[in-house]
Scaffold this motif. Sequence first.
Motif, PDB file in Angstrom:
ATOM      1  N   ARG A  34       0.835  -1.204   0.000  1.00  0.00           N
ATOM      2  CA  ARG A  34       0.000   0.000   0.000  1.00  0.00           C
ATOM      3  C   ARG A  34       0.872   1.258   0.000  1.00  0.00           C
ATOM      4  NH1 ARG A  34      -2.789  -1.020   4.413  1.00  0.00           N
ATOM      5  NH2 ARG A  34      -2.187   0.766   5.676  1.00  0.00           N
ATOM      6  N   GLN A  35       1.948   1.235   0.775  1.00  0.00           N
ATOM      7  CA  GLN A  35       2.870   2.364   0.827  1.00  0.00           C
ATOM      8  C   GLN A  35       3.524   2.606  -0.541  1.00  0.00           C
ATOM      9  OE1 GLN A  35       3.460   4.521   3.189  1.00  0.00           O
ATOM     10  NE2 GLN A  35       5.178   5.557   2.214  1.00  0.00           N
ATOM     11  N   LEU A  36       3.898   1.534  -1.198  1.00  0.00           N
ATOM     12  CA  LEU A  36       4.498   1.654  -2.523  1.00  0.00           C
ATOM     13  C   LEU A  36       3.483   2.212  -3.515  1.00  0.00           C
ATOM     14  CD1 LEU A  36       6.954   1.168  -4.323  1.00  0.00           C
ATOM     15  CD2 LEU A  36       6.193  -1.191  -4.629  1.00  0.00           C
ATOM     16  N   ALA A  37       2.254   1.728  -3.438  1.00  0.00           N
ATOM     17  CA  ALA A  37       1.202   2.215  -4.340  1.00  0.00           C
ATOM     18  C   ALA A  37       0.906   3.692  -4.101  1.00  0.00           C
ATOM     19  CB  ALA A  37      -0.072   1.389  -4.149  1.00  0.00           C
ATOM     20  N   TYR A  38       1.015   4.131  -2.848  1.00  0.00           N
ATOM     21  CA  TYR A  38       0.779   5.535  -2.491  1.00  0.00           C
ATOM     22  C   TYR A  38       1.680   6.457  -3.305  1.00  0.00           C
ATOM     23  CZ  TYR A  38       0.460   9.565   0.791  1.00  0.00           C
ATOM     24  OH  TYR A  38       0.288  10.786   1.373  1.00  0.00           O
ATOM     25  N   HIS A  39       2.858   5.980  -3.650  1.00  0.00           N
ATOM     26  CA  HIS A  39       3.800   6.813  -4.401  1.00  0.00           C
ATOM     27  C   HIS A  39       3.426   6.918  -5.881  1.00  0.00           C
ATOM     28  CE1 HIS A  39       6.053   6.650  -0.710  1.00  0.00           C
ATOM     29  NE2 HIS A  39       6.787   7.636  -1.165  1.00  0.00           N
ATOM     30  N   GLY A  40       2.364   6.272  -6.274  1.00  0.00           N
ATOM     31  CA  GLY A  40       1.834   6.461  -7.620  1.00  0.00           C
ATOM     32  C   GLY A  40       0.642   7.395  -7.662  1.00  0.00           C
ATOM     33  N   ILE A  41       0.389   8.113  -6.556  1.00  0.00           N
ATOM     34  CA  ILE A  41      -0.813   8.958  -6.492  1.00  0.00           C
ATOM     35  C   ILE A  41      -0.765  10.069  -7.536  1.00  0.00           C
ATOM     36  CG2 ILE A  41       0.059  10.551  -4.719  1.00  0.00           C
ATOM     37  CD1 ILE A  41      -2.807  10.404  -3.494  1.00  0.00           C
ATOM     38  N   HIS A  42       0.425  10.571  -7.835  1.00  0.00           N
ATOM     39  CA  HIS A  42       0.564  11.604  -8.873  1.00  0.00           C
ATOM     40  C   HIS A  42       0.194  11.020 -10.236  1.00  0.00           C
ATOM     41  CE1 HIS A  42       2.160  14.973 -11.126  1.00  0.00           C
ATOM     42  NE2 HIS A  42       2.987  14.170 -11.771  1.00  0.00           N
ATOM     43  N   GLU A  43       0.662   9.798 -10.502  1.00  0.00           N
ATOM     44  CA  GLU A  43       0.359   9.141 -11.774  1.00  0.00           C
ATOM     45  C   GLU A  43      -1.140   8.858 -11.912  1.00  0.00           C
ATOM     46  OE1 GLU A  43       4.668   8.799 -11.409  1.00  0.00           O
ATOM     47  OE2 GLU A  43       3.018   8.696  -9.996  1.00  0.00           O
ATOM     48  N   ARG A 134       3.380   0.347 -18.784  1.00  0.00           N
ATOM     49  CA  ARG A 134       2.729  -0.317 -17.665  1.00  0.00           C
ATOM     50  C   ARG A 134       3.518  -0.119 -16.374  1.00  0.00           C
ATOM     51  NH1 ARG A 134       0.674  -1.553 -13.864  1.00  0.00           N
ATOM     52  NH2 ARG A 134      -0.546  -3.378 -13.270  1.00  0.00           N
ATOM     53  N   TYR A 135       4.862  -0.104 -16.480  1.00  0.00           N
ATOM     54  CA  TYR A 135       5.709   0.050 -15.314  1.00  0.00           C
ATOM     55  C   TYR A 135       6.753   1.135 -15.547  1.00  0.00           C
ATOM     56  CZ  TYR A 135       3.892  -4.414 -13.568  1.00  0.00           C
ATOM     57  OH  TYR A 135       3.084  -5.403 -13.119  1.00  0.00           O
ATOM     58  N   GLY A 136       7.244   1.697 -14.472  1.00  0.00           N
ATOM     59  CA  GLY A 136       8.299   2.698 -14.526  1.00  0.00           C
ATOM     60  C   GLY A 136       8.520   3.246 -13.126  1.00  0.00           C
ATOM     61  N   THR A 137       9.371   4.222 -13.018  1.00  0.00           N
ATOM     62  CA  THR A 137       9.640   4.855 -11.728  1.00  0.00           C
ATOM     63  C   THR A 137       8.656   5.982 -11.491  1.00  0.00           C
ATOM     64  OG1 THR A 137      12.000   4.385 -11.997  1.00  0.00           O
ATOM     65  CG2 THR A 137      11.389   6.010 -10.316  1.00  0.00           C
ATOM     66  N   PRO A 138       7.959   5.992 -10.365  1.00  0.00           N
ATOM     67  CA  PRO A 138       7.085   7.125 -10.062  1.00  0.00           C
ATOM     68  C   PRO A 138       7.851   8.440 -10.138  1.00  0.00           C
ATOM     69  CG  PRO A 138       6.666   5.336  -8.523  1.00  0.00           C
ATOM     70  CD  PRO A 138       7.878   4.944  -9.325  1.00  0.00           C
ATOM     71  N   THR A 139       7.241   9.437 -10.756  1.00  0.00           N
ATOM     72  CA  THR A 139       7.938  10.703 -11.003  1.00  0.00           C
ATOM     73  C   THR A 139       8.432  11.352  -9.724  1.00  0.00           C
ATOM     74  OG1 THR A 139       6.484  11.015 -12.906  1.00  0.00           O
ATOM     75  CG2 THR A 139       7.710  12.915 -12.162  1.00  0.00           C
ATOM     76  N   THR A 140       7.660  11.247  -8.647  1.00  0.00           N
ATOM     77  CA  THR A 140       8.077  11.876  -7.392  1.00  0.00           C
ATOM     78  C   THR A 140       9.400  11.303  -6.898  1.00  0.00           C
ATOM     79  OG1 THR A 140       6.774  10.289  -6.095  1.00  0.00           O
ATOM     80  CG2 THR A 140       5.704  12.366  -6.710  1.00  0.00           C
ATOM     81  N   LEU A 141       9.665  10.024  -7.194  1.00  0.00           N
ATOM     82  CA  LEU A 141      10.917   9.408  -6.778  1.00  0.00           C
ATOM     83  C   LEU A 141      12.061   9.795  -7.706  1.00  0.00           C
ATOM     84  CD1 LEU A 141       9.609   5.873  -5.760  1.00  0.00           C
ATOM     85  CD2 LEU A 141      10.123   7.825  -4.281  1.00  0.00           C
ATOM     86  N   LYS A 161      16.838  12.570 -17.636  1.00  0.00           N
ATOM     87  CA  LYS A 161      16.798  12.058 -19.011  1.00  0.00           C
ATOM     88  C   LYS A 161      16.896  10.538 -19.053  1.00  0.00           C
ATOM     89  CE  LYS A 161      19.535  14.114 -22.000  1.00  0.00           C
ATOM     90  NZ  LYS A 161      20.724  14.869 -22.498  1.00  0.00           N
ATOM     91  N   LYS A 162      17.677   9.962 -18.150  1.00  0.00           N
ATOM     92  CA  LYS A 162      17.942   8.526 -18.177  1.00  0.00           C
ATOM     93  C   LYS A 162      16.859   7.691 -17.503  1.00  0.00           C
ATOM     94  CE  LYS A 162      22.947   9.312 -18.096  1.00  0.00           C
ATOM     95  NZ  LYS A 162      24.183   9.198 -17.261  1.00  0.00           N
ATOM     96  N   GLU A 163      16.028   8.312 -16.687  1.00  0.00           N
ATOM     97  CA  GLU A 163      15.053   7.552 -15.909  1.00  0.00           C
ATOM     98  C   GLU A 163      13.917   7.016 -16.777  1.00  0.00           C
ATOM     99  OE1 GLU A 163      15.010   6.754 -12.423  1.00  0.00           O
ATOM    100  OE2 GLU A 163      17.100   7.294 -12.749  1.00  0.00           O
ATOM    101  N   THR A 164      13.365   5.876 -16.378  1.00  0.00           N
ATOM    102  CA  THR A 164      12.226   5.256 -17.061  1.00  0.00           C
ATOM    103  C   THR A 164      10.957   5.605 -16.302  1.00  0.00           C
ATOM    104  OG1 THR A 164      13.581   3.413 -17.824  1.00  0.00           O
ATOM    105  CG2 THR A 164      11.196   3.088 -17.837  1.00  0.00           C
ATOM    106  N   VAL A 165      10.064   6.349 -16.942  1.00  0.00           N
ATOM    107  CA  VAL A 165       8.823   6.767 -16.295  1.00  0.00           C
ATOM    108  C   VAL A 165       7.634   6.140 -17.013  1.00  0.00           C
ATOM    109  CG1 VAL A 165       9.801   8.945 -15.484  1.00  0.00           C
ATOM    110  CG2 VAL A 165       8.673   8.857 -17.721  1.00  0.00           C
ATOM    111  N   PHE A 166       6.454   6.182 -16.383  1.00  0.00           N
ATOM    112  CA  PHE A 166       5.282   5.608 -17.057  1.00  0.00           C
ATOM    113  C   PHE A 166       4.135   6.592 -17.218  1.00  0.00           C
ATOM    114  CE2 PHE A 166       5.210   4.271 -12.642  1.00  0.00           C
ATOM    115  CZ  PHE A 166       3.895   4.327 -12.222  1.00  0.00           C
ATOM    116  N   ILE A 167       4.400   7.868 -16.939  1.00  0.00           N
ATOM    117  CA  ILE A 167       3.454   8.918 -17.306  1.00  0.00           C
ATOM    118  C   ILE A 167       4.245  10.065 -17.929  1.00  0.00           C
ATOM    119  CG2 ILE A 167       1.734   8.389 -15.528  1.00  0.00           C
ATOM    120  CD1 ILE A 167       2.917  10.893 -14.039  1.00  0.00           C
TER     121      ILE A 167
END
Length: 422
Positions: A34-43, A134-141, A161-167
């Motif tokens: 749940r804590q990990l999912a919370y970090h996708g709230i921006h997405e 489908r997957y990537g690093t949450p932008t806030t992180l 530039k190098k990071e993989t994001v999903f939004i």
Amino acid sequence: GVDRYVDSTFLDQMFGLSSVGMRQYNNLIDPYTRQLAYHGIHEIGQAFVDVEREDYGCTLFALKYKSSWLIGRNFDFEVGRIFDEEKTMQWHFPQDGYAYLSIIWAGMVGAVTGINEHGVYISINAAGSQDFRRYGTPTTLVVTKALQTSKTAEEAVELIKKETVFITDIFTVGDKDHIYKIEKSPRKTKVNKVLSNDVVTNHLSDPAFKEDKINQYRQTDLTTKLRYDRGKQLIESIDIMGDNPKQAESKLLDLLRDKRNSKGDMLHRGNRQAIDALIASHAVIYSPANNAIFVSEGPALVGAFRGFDLKKSFTSKKPEPIYSLPEDPGTSKKKFYQLKKLLKLTASAQKLIQNKQCNKANEALTEAQSLGIGHATLSRTLGDLYQCLGSKKQAKQFWQNALDLKPAYRKQISYLKKAMQQ
């Protein structure tokens, strides 16, 4: 699977936070997940924008000031009053990396607005494109990692530039010397150096995204282009070069609190066309020349902006206050909460009208009208009420009044024009 895209140090922090989190939701899913999912709230919030929820509208100004810059931003994220009332300033002193300040919410490791001990500033404005992962690093992180590892704006740009994001997001990255705007989707990253006064809202301006359908939709149907045009108009006439830092900061705050449209007409309180639509969960002014940051006390931009000396704060490892910037002279906290009450009553009435409970809706709207606030949504709902009550003439009068109050969204205007033709 998203944990594969999150640094282990951040996962460790999330695990620690999950051990002291709320227990009442453990029947849904374990606290760590749940804590990990919370970090996708921006997405998740951004996904709602593109299915026509009308809740977000960040605006950022970058102004040349003497040999440096001034940055001011509104972070509009309206998923509940708690995000404004319980925002936090988190001062982080990691064992590895640089100390940084994150303006965020309790329980979050990430950052949406932040600055580190070397004066590197990073914030995000929501954007949208057809790109999807489908997957990537949450932008806030991504922001947190860049703050923790970058000594200059250029280093932060290279990391992002190098990071993989999903939004899709717009990153504003700056230090005392340079500012960059990064428009990043899961498949494209476009970096542009900011050379003069500029404004950032919620659409992508790089030619690479010109034909993108979602980016076009945001400009034609939502408020990003309206706020951008107003922002451009404001920065064309502003002059802060000869001001002392406090005067310059106050002028920038006036821009963040602007409540007019691009024609200069005053909009009703809470109109989403406005740069300050009274929905910001936080607002920040960064003044490199003064080595200071100012954070809105709330609610939204109504209250004072509390100032902190960044150099002293990072050195002493505790917040070191300086002077504050004043409360909004045009909007009191009482008026703010009256507006929120009006919108809540109006939303309740709209549901009652949809269920043909016209008399109950009338009671809610009578209470809303007693607050004495003109609002396009209230007028539209009053029109819907009188249609429900069988009085088409009165309904059309209120619908016309709603149009006169300049609704912010194209679908609202289309609804009213169609209703008027019936």
